[in-house]
Design a protein around this motif. Structure first.
Motif, PDB file in Angstrom:
ATOM      1  N   ALA A   1       0.832  -1.204   0.000  1.00 38.99           N
ATOM      2  CA  ALA A   1       0.000   0.000   0.000  1.00 38.99           C
ATOM      3  C   ALA A   1       0.866   1.253   0.000  1.00 38.99           C
ATOM      4  O   ALA A   1       0.575   2.223  -0.712  1.00 38.99           O
ATOM      5  N   GLN A   2       1.949   1.246   0.788  1.00 43.57           N
ATOM      6  CA  GLN A   2       2.839   2.401   0.838  1.00 43.57           C
ATOM      7  C   GLN A   2       3.561   2.599  -0.493  1.00 43.57           C
ATOM      8  O   GLN A   2       3.706   3.727  -0.984  1.00 43.57           O
TER       9      GLN A   2
ATOM     10  N   ASN B   1       2.512   1.639  -3.430  1.00 43.71           N
ATOM     11  CA  ASN B   1       1.536   2.121  -4.420  1.00 43.71           C
ATOM     12  C   ASN B   1       1.347   3.631  -4.300  1.00 43.71           C
ATOM     13  O   ASN B   1       1.253   4.334  -5.318  1.00 43.71           O
ATOM     14  N   ARG B   2       1.265   4.131  -3.075  1.00 44.43           N
ATOM     15  CA  ARG B   2       1.115   5.582  -2.878  1.00 44.43           C
ATOM     16  C   ARG B   2       2.341   6.332  -3.389  1.00 44.43           C
ATOM     17  O   ARG B   2       2.226   7.439  -3.909  1.00 44.43           O
ATOM     18  N   PHE B   3       3.500   5.721  -3.245  1.00 39.86           N
ATOM     19  CA  PHE B   3       4.749   6.325  -3.715  1.00 39.86           C
ATOM     20  C   PHE B   3       4.804   6.404  -5.236  1.00 39.86           C
ATOM     21  O   PHE B   3       5.451   7.274  -5.810  1.00 39.86           O
ATOM     22  N   GLY B   4       4.104   5.494  -5.915  1.00 40.88           N
ATOM     23  CA  GLY B   4       4.089   5.486  -7.372  1.00 40.88           C
ATOM     24  C   GLY B   4       5.355   4.924  -7.987  1.00 40.88           C
ATOM     25  O   GLY B   4       5.848   5.429  -9.001  1.00 40.88           O
TER      26      GLY B   4
ATOM     27  N   SER C   1       0.825  -5.054  -5.094  1.00 34.81           N
ATOM     28  CA  SER C   1       1.567  -3.918  -5.643  1.00 34.81           C
ATOM     29  C   SER C   1       1.069  -3.624  -7.052  1.00 34.81           C
ATOM     30  O   SER C   1       0.720  -4.535  -7.796  1.00 34.81           O
TER      31      SER C   1
END
Length: 256
Positions: free
Chosen positions: A150-151, A153-156, A216
Motif C-alpha cells: 500500500a505504501q 503504491n502511494r509512492f508510485g 503492488s
C-alpha cells in the motif's frame, strides 16, 4: 486473503475498506478487461482501478455509474462478453505502458525497496546502488507485506523489490495469478537470479500470489535468501546486481 469459494453473483461487489477479494472479483475483472475496460492486474482484489473500470462500463451502458456490481450490471457484463481473446492482454499492455514511461533511464523515476525485518543493511546498500543511477528510492521496513504494498503504491514506484530471509533454498518470485502473469516481474526475477547465482548457487524463479507481489500496482519481485550471514557478506554484490537488473528492465523494452 483471497476468498476462493466466493461464487459470482452471491454478493454485491463495490469499493470498501477492507477491500473485497475473491474469485468472483477476478471474474468481473476478466470480463471488464475483455470488454476493454482496464482494471490493471486481474488479481481478485476490488480496488480503485476495478471500481473505476466498472463505473465507466456502467456509464457506457446507461446503468448509472455507481460502481456497484449487482445483478443487473453482472447480467449486462455476461451478455456482452464474447471470446475476444485473452483478457490478460490488457493487463500486460498496462504493465508495459508503466515501464515505458521510464523513458530509457532511471533518472527522475521511482524504485521501491522493501524488507520485513532485520535486513536494513541490505536495503540500504541497494538504495545507494539504485540511487547512483539517478532513481528516487523509497525504502520500506514493515513486517506486513500488504502494508508495504500500500505504501509503495502511494509512492508510485516503477518497480518494487523485496528481500527476506527464510530457512529454505534461495529463490526469487514474481506475481502470477489465475488470469495474469507479470511478464516484467518475470524478466526482472530471471535477470537478478542470473546475476546472483555465482554467489548463492541456483536461484529458481517462480510465479506466486504472495500479498507483496499481488497487491503492488507495479512489477515486483521478492528475493528470498537462506541465511543472513552470507547475504551480509555479499551485500555489495547483491546491491549491484539488483541495480543493474532494474536499470536493464526499465531501459531495455522488449518488442513484444
Amino acid at each position: 486473503m483471497i476468498e476462493a469459494g466466493q461464487r459470482l453473483g452471491d454478493r454485491l461487489l463495490y469499493l470498501r475498506t477492507p477491500q473485497l477479494r475473491g474469485d468472483d472479483v477476478s471474474e468481473v475483472q476478466r470480463m471488464l478487461s475483455t470488454l476493454g475496460f482496464s482494471v490493471g492486474r486481474i488479481d481478485g482484489i476490488w480496488g480503485p482501478l476495478t471500481a473505476g473500470a466498472l463505473a465507466d462500463f456502467q456509464l457506457n451502458m446507461g446503468l448509472g455509474g455507481d460502481g456497484v456490481c449487482g445483478g443487473h450490471t453482472l447480467r449486462t457484463l455476461q451478455r456482452l462478453v464474447r471470446p475476444l481473446g485473452d483478457a490478460s492482454v490488457v493487463a500486460h499492455i498496462t504493465e508495459r505502458q508503466r515501464l515505458e514511461s521510464a523513458g530509457g533511464q532511471l533518472a527522475g523515476h521511482r524504485i521501491a525497496i522493501g524488507e520485513a525485518g532485520g535486513l536494513e543493511p541490505v536495503t540500504a546498500s541497494v538504495r545507494r546502488a539504485v540511487g547512483r543511477n539517478g532513481a528516487e528510492v523509497l525504502t520500506v521496513h514493515h513486517p506486513d507485506w500488504s502494508a508495504q504494498a500500500a505504501q509503495v503504491n502511494r509512492f508510485g514506484a516503477a518497480v518494487y523489490i523485496g528481500f527476506e530471509v527464510k530457512p529454505t533454498a534461495p529463490s526469487i518470485s514474481y506475481f502470477q495469478g489465475r488470469h495474469f502473469v507479470s511478464r516484467a516481474g518475470q524478466r526482472l526475477a530471471a535477470d537478478i537470479a542470473e546475476r546472483l547465482e555465482p554467489m548463492f548457487g541456483e536461484m529458481p524463479t517462480s510465479g506466486m500470489g504472495l500479498p507483496m507481489l499481488r497487491e503492488s500496482a507495479m512489477p515486483a519481485v521478492l528475493c528470498r535468501f537462506e541465511g543472513l550471514d552470507i547475504l551480509l557478506e555479499c551485500n555489495r554484490e547483491v546491491a549491484s546486481a539488483v541495480a543493474q537488473s532494474t536499470r536493464d528492465l526499465l531501459v531495455t523494452q522488449p518488442s513484444a
